[in-house]
Write an enzyme that holds these catalytic residues in place. Structure first.
Site, mmCIF file in Angstrom:
data_model
loop_
_atom_site.group_PDB
_atom_site.id
_atom_site.type_symbol
_atom_site.label_atom_id
_atom_site.label_comp_id
_atom_site.label_asym_id
_atom_site.label_seq_id
_atom_site.Cartn_x
_atom_site.Cartn_y
_atom_site.Cartn_z
ATOM 1 N N ASP A 1 -9.644 2.887 2.085
ATOM 2 C CA ASP A 1 -9.566 2.424 3.475
ATOM 3 C C ASP A 1 -10.061 3.510 4.421
ATOM 4 O O ASP A 1 -10.665 3.229 5.460
ATOM 5 C CB ASP A 1 -8.123 2.056 3.850
ATOM 6 C CG ASP A 1 -7.775 0.628 3.495
ATOM 7 O OD1 ASP A 1 -8.676 -0.225 3.518
ATOM 8 O OD2 ASP A 1 -6.595 0.360 3.209
ATOM 9 N N LYS B 1 0.808 -1.224 0.000
ATOM 10 C CA LYS B 1 0.000 0.000 0.000
ATOM 11 C C LYS B 1 0.842 1.276 0.000
ATOM 12 O O LYS B 1 0.450 2.279 -0.619
ATOM 13 C CB LYS B 1 -0.950 0.009 1.198
ATOM 14 C CG LYS B 1 -2.081 -1.003 1.095
ATOM 15 C CD LYS B 1 -3.029 -0.892 2.281
ATOM 16 C CE LYS B 1 -4.166 -1.898 2.169
ATOM 17 N NZ LYS B 1 -5.133 -1.771 3.276
#
Length: 256
Positions: free
Chosen positions: A97, A61
């Protein structure tokens, strides 16, 4: 027809393909796992094999941002992305997220404490990977006092300072825990400072839905990472397709 994927390592356990198929049960698009040993190799496959978009999971990420030409505001602040779109050969990054955490907690708080916005609880976010950073920014933007706990201060402390929250080492968790109403846990194992700590009266959101560690810790409300996955997938799939996903079918697949 567009091709979508998930990159990370390991990802064989991921529910993302089933979630995508549920979101668009009659759609022409495909969703594939692209497991690779490195982020560079995963993105090489993504671009060379004609994919339009990809979700990104651990451990890529943060590293994936090195390859991004056009980051959105949230992924730019976080230095982390979980959603990438390829447009005219250029990679655009997003971080859903953030919405996974924010929308999950907002729904839970509205159920348990309507009007909570007038007096937001304090939050402890444990773990400073991509998911942890997204969680810290999300709860900050919900108006909460935030402690951001991580083993190493090397990247966690500068990020905490950047977004205006307080970094603490893991061993200080027992000192601040009594002051918090919410814990967002982003590590893959239970840490010693929480082993004998009480989570009584607290809301606990644990990111790891495949192998949770804190289900038996006595929190007043335990929220599975499946809710986080569901709530981050909705905006990610909208970014991918420009279409509204079938949220009812997505909930059914996730067991929500």
């Amino acid at each position: 027809m567009a091709k979508f994927s998930l990159i990370g390592n390991p990802i064989s356990h991921s529910k993302s393909p089933a979630l995508f198929r549920a979101a668009y049960p009659s759609g022409p698009h495909t969703y594939t796992l692209l497991e690779a040993p490195t982020c560079k190799e995963a993105l090489r496959r993504f671009t060379s094999e004609g994919f339009t978009g990809t979700n990104v999971t651990s451990p890529f990420k943060d590293e994936v941002m090195e390859y991004i030409s056009f980051p959105d505001n949230i992924s730019s602040i976080l230095g982390s992305s979980n959603t990438i779109l390829c447009k005219e050969g250029k990679l655009h990054s997003y971080n859903t997220d953030y919405y996974g955490v924010r929308n999950t907690l907002a729904d839970a708080l509205e159920e348990s404490s309507p009007g909570w916005e007038e007096n937001p609880p304090a939050a402890l976010v444990v773990g400073a990977g991509g998911a942890g950073k997204a969680a810290a920014l999300a709860v900050r933007d919900m108006g909460m006092k935030v402690w951001f706990a991580n083993r190493s201060s090397h990247t966690a402390a500068p990020f905490a300072s950047k977004i205006g929250v307080e970094y603490i080492p893991l061993e200080q968790i027992p000192l601040v825990l009594p002051q918090t109403g919410i814990v967002v846990y982003n590590l893959s194992m239970e840490i010693e400072p929480l082993r004998h700590a009480s989570l009584e009266g607290k809301m606990l959101l644990e990111a790891n839905y495949a192998h949770p560690n804190l289900t038996g810790k006595g929190a007043a409300r335990y929220i599975s990472g499946r809710y986080w996955l569901y709530n981050q997938a909705i905006p990610a799939f909208r970014i991918f397709t420009g279409e509204e996903p079938c949220t009812g079918a997505m909930k059914e697949i996730m067991g929500l």
